[in-house]
Write a protein that holds these residues in place. Sequence first.
Motif, short mmCIF file in Angstrom:
data_model
loop_
_atom_site.label_atom_id
_atom_site.label_comp_id
_atom_site.label_asym_id
_atom_site.label_seq_id
_atom_site.Cartn_x
_atom_site.Cartn_y
_atom_site.Cartn_z
N GLU A 198 -16.06 -5.16 27.77
CA GLU A 198 -15.06 -4.26 28.34
C GLU A 198 -15.61 -3.57 29.59
O GLU A 198 -14.94 -3.50 30.62
N GLU A 199 -16.82 -3.06 29.49
CA GLU A 199 -17.41 -2.39 30.64
C GLU A 199 -17.61 -3.36 31.80
O GLU A 199 -17.33 -3.03 32.96
N ARG B 242 -6.77 -6.50 26.21
CA ARG B 242 -5.93 -5.50 26.84
C ARG B 242 -5.21 -6.08 28.04
O ARG B 242 -4.05 -5.76 28.31
N ALA C 203 -12.41 -6.72 23.91
CA ALA C 203 -11.38 -5.71 24.02
C ALA C 203 -10.71 -5.70 25.38
O ALA C 203 -9.49 -5.60 25.49
N ARG C 204 -11.49 -5.78 26.43
CA ARG C 204 -10.92 -5.70 27.76
C ARG C 204 -10.01 -6.90 28.04
O ARG C 204 -8.93 -6.75 28.60
N GLU D 296 -14.22 -4.00 33.41
CA GLU D 296 -13.77 -2.85 34.19
C GLU D 296 -14.49 -2.77 35.53
O GLU D 296 -13.87 -2.49 36.57
#
Length: 234
Positions: free
Chosen positions: A211-212, A6, A2-3, A215
């Motif tokens: 994703e984490e 994005r 997902a990240r 980030e």
Amino acid sequence: MARLERFAEFRVPAHGVDDVLARMRTLGDDWPPRDGVAVFNRVYLSVTEEVARRVRLGAFPDLRTASTLAVRFAERYLAAVDAASDGRRTPACWRPLFQYRRHPGVRPLQFALAGINAHIGHDLALALIDSCRALGCEPADLEDEFDRVGDALVTLEERIREELMPGPDLLQVGDPLTHLAGSWSLERARDGAWASARALWALRELPGVAEEFGERLDGAVGLVGRILLTPLPD
């Protein structure tokens, strides 16, 4: 992932090395020389020109792979420029440079290091993933090209420091700029980018964890960039 998906909104269409070189030269013409992003752009342009020269000379065994990695890498920076120009949110790693680009207390060497920190510490890992997807391979298949591109970056680091570090004595331990410049290493950042890329690739089937991770990587690199841009007294 997902990240990573994005981040695709910050991407520009994939072209060749000559195309990204032309774009960087155009950007350089549009900004004042003292602008912090312009300072980094000049440094990165020289790096990309060196990579392109080595590609033309056949220094990379697999020209398609090397060119893909170099272009995907450059696209990350160009996309951050586009996002900032359009008033969109940039990745956290780039935010300090765009925020402090006109600060009178930040030296040119700091701008250059902050941009290199964002681009190597964060973008290089994602560019490697981009390249794997484009080429249908895994990070291990690109290790030789990754190392050769990295070697081109490392060979220019000393020259960059020499050109942008004011004064004849680079070993003044008490000087704040010398302290900041000596606290960051391109080679360590490159090693970290390789480890991050391998981790992101291993996590590709776990989008939430990826994703984490992405980030936290983005935020950590951005924090280092903010420290590198600490305004210094004259």
